[in-house]
Design a protein around this motif. Structure first.
Motif, PDB file in Angstrom:
ATOM      1  N   UNK A  62       0.794  -1.306  -0.172  1.00 27.90           N
ATOM      2  CA  UNK A  62      -0.086  -0.061   0.143  1.00 27.90           C
ATOM      3  C   UNK A  62       0.957   1.187   0.057  1.00 27.90           C
ATOM      4  N   UNK A  63       0.609   2.203  -1.085  1.00 26.34           N
ATOM      5  CA  UNK A  63       1.398   3.374  -1.015  1.00 26.34           C
ATOM      6  C   UNK A  63       0.435   4.504  -0.665  1.00 26.34           C
ATOM      7  N   UNK A  64       0.975   5.496   0.191  1.00 25.50           N
ATOM      8  CA  UNK A  64       0.355   6.667   0.645  1.00 25.50           C
ATOM      9  C   UNK A  64       1.168   7.716   0.200  1.00 25.50           C
ATOM     10  N   UNK A  65       0.614   8.914  -0.047  1.00 26.03           N
ATOM     11  CA  UNK A  65       1.233  10.228  -0.448  1.00 26.03           C
ATOM     12  C   UNK A  65       2.117  10.504   0.852  1.00 26.03           C
ATOM     13  N   UNK A  66       3.091  11.282   0.360  1.00 29.09           N
ATOM     14  CA  UNK A  66       4.130  11.881   1.177  1.00 29.09           C
ATOM     15  C   UNK A  66       4.758  13.137   0.746  1.00 29.09           C
ATOM     16  N   UNK A  67       5.135  14.117   1.546  1.00 29.02           N
ATOM     17  CA  UNK A  67       5.567  15.114   1.264  1.00 29.02           C
ATOM     18  C   UNK A  67       6.733  15.862   2.014  1.00 29.02           C
ATOM     19  N   UNK A  68       6.999  15.132   3.101  1.00 30.92           N
ATOM     20  CA  UNK A  68       8.216  15.470   3.834  1.00 30.92           C
ATOM     21  C   UNK A  68       9.004  14.338   4.408  1.00 30.92           C
ATOM     22  N   UNK A  69      10.452  14.459   4.190  1.00 32.46           N
ATOM     23  CA  UNK A  69      11.187  13.110   4.756  1.00 32.46           C
ATOM     24  C   UNK A  69      11.731  13.439   6.062  1.00 32.46           C
ATOM     25  N   UNK A  70      11.756  12.568   6.864  1.00 33.67           N
ATOM     26  CA  UNK A  70      12.609  12.502   8.348  1.00 33.67           C
ATOM     27  C   UNK A  70      13.868  11.893   8.138  1.00 33.67           C
ATOM     28  N   UNK A  71      14.908  12.422   8.488  1.00 39.34           N
ATOM     29  CA  UNK A  71      16.117  12.059   8.652  1.00 39.34           C
ATOM     30  C   UNK A  71      16.595  11.745  10.223  1.00 39.34           C
ATOM     31  N   UNK A  72      16.130  10.453  10.769  1.00 45.55           N
ATOM     32  CA  UNK A  72      16.620  10.482  12.131  1.00 45.55           C
ATOM     33  C   UNK A  72      17.916  10.287  12.485  1.00 45.55           C
ATOM     34  N   UNK A  73      18.785   9.796  11.677  1.00 39.65           N
ATOM     35  CA  UNK A  73      20.048   9.902  11.883  1.00 39.65           C
ATOM     36  C   UNK A  73      20.879  11.045  11.945  1.00 39.65           C
ATOM     37  N   UNK A  74      20.321  12.064  11.614  1.00 38.49           N
ATOM     38  CA  UNK A  74      20.819  13.480  11.903  1.00 38.49           C
ATOM     39  C   UNK A  74      20.776  13.633  13.326  1.00 38.49           C
ATOM     40  N   UNK A  75      19.786  13.274  14.102  1.00 40.48           N
ATOM     41  CA  UNK A  75      19.933  13.552  15.336  1.00 40.48           C
ATOM     42  C   UNK A  75      20.781  12.535  16.253  1.00 40.48           C
ATOM     43  N   UNK A  76      21.066  11.395  15.755  1.00 35.72           N
ATOM     44  CA  UNK A  76      21.990  10.482  16.306  1.00 35.72           C
ATOM     45  C   UNK A  76      23.386  10.938  16.034  1.00 35.72           C
TER      46      UNK A  76
END
Length: 213
Positions: A62-76
């Motif tokens: 199932x695909x869903x629309x997306x508009x923003x990417x989250x980059x959690x590794x930047x916090x790590x």
């Protein structure tokens, strides 16, 4: 004269990523898949095999629309849980905890329990600050049969997708227009795909409300 054919028609997936679900390009890709299925039916009919054949058409993910990417590794990286390779923009030299993206979800891996606890604390703070994702406990991952090597999971809110970038801001515009990879435990009922069966041995006019694939 095979007893079973398994054919994967991949074009709509790539088009959804590039142009988004429901776009003109997506509709055209579905039309081409429909034409390919029609050609298959015509070939079976010409070979006089249609009467002996059952055809099943099933969705993939199932695909869903997306508009923003989250980059959690930047916090790590900021908390020294990941050491960057200075020779590469995206290279990892060393790590105590590391997130790996899988579309609208991600897994957190860690070298040891202390690193896992520290990384979870960092990511929970970022989740609360940004409102873009949730931290999923290990018990929930285990119940869902997810990767047993992961200490915790990350589930994106609607409209968000995860990435593996190490530098820059936590949130940035997403390149894909839609994404698969949501956690079923967090998207119950929203991860359904199509299933149609027709032909020999298939009862007519039957609708199945829900079916595990």
């Amino acid at each position: 004269d095979p007893a079973l054919w398994l054919l994967r028609l991949v074009e709509p997936a790539a088009v959804q990523v590039a142009h988004g679900h429901g776009s003109r390009e997506h509709a055209a890709a579905l039309g081409r898949v429909d034409a390919a299925l029609g050609r298959l039916v015509d070939c079976l009919a010409a070979a006089e095999r249609l009467v002996d054949t059952a055809i099943v058409v099933v969705g993939d993910v199932a695909f869903r629309p997306v508009h923003t990417e989250i980059a959690p590794n930047t916090a790590l990286v900021r908390e020294n849980l990941i050491g960057r390779d200075p020779r590469s923009k995206t290279g990892v030299r060393s790590w105590l905890a590391l997130a790996r993206a899988h579309g609208r979800s991600a897994y957190l891996y860690a070298r040891d329990a202390d690193s896992a606890v520290s990384a979870r604390r960092v990511l929970e703070a970022e989740a609360a600050r940004s409102g873009a994702f949730e931290v999923v406990p290990a018990a929930e991952l285990a119940a869902a049969g997810a990767d047993r090597e992961a200490w915790v999971g990350l589930a994106a809110r609607p409209g968000y997708v995860f990435g593996n970038a190490l530098m820059g801001s936590l949130l940035r515009p997403a390149e894909p227009r839609s994404s698969a990879g949501g956690l079923p435990s967090r998207e119950a009922g929203d991860d359904a795909v199509g299933f149609v069966a027709w032909g020999r041995g298939v009862r007519e006019q039957v609708r199945v409300p829900e079916l595990a694939l």
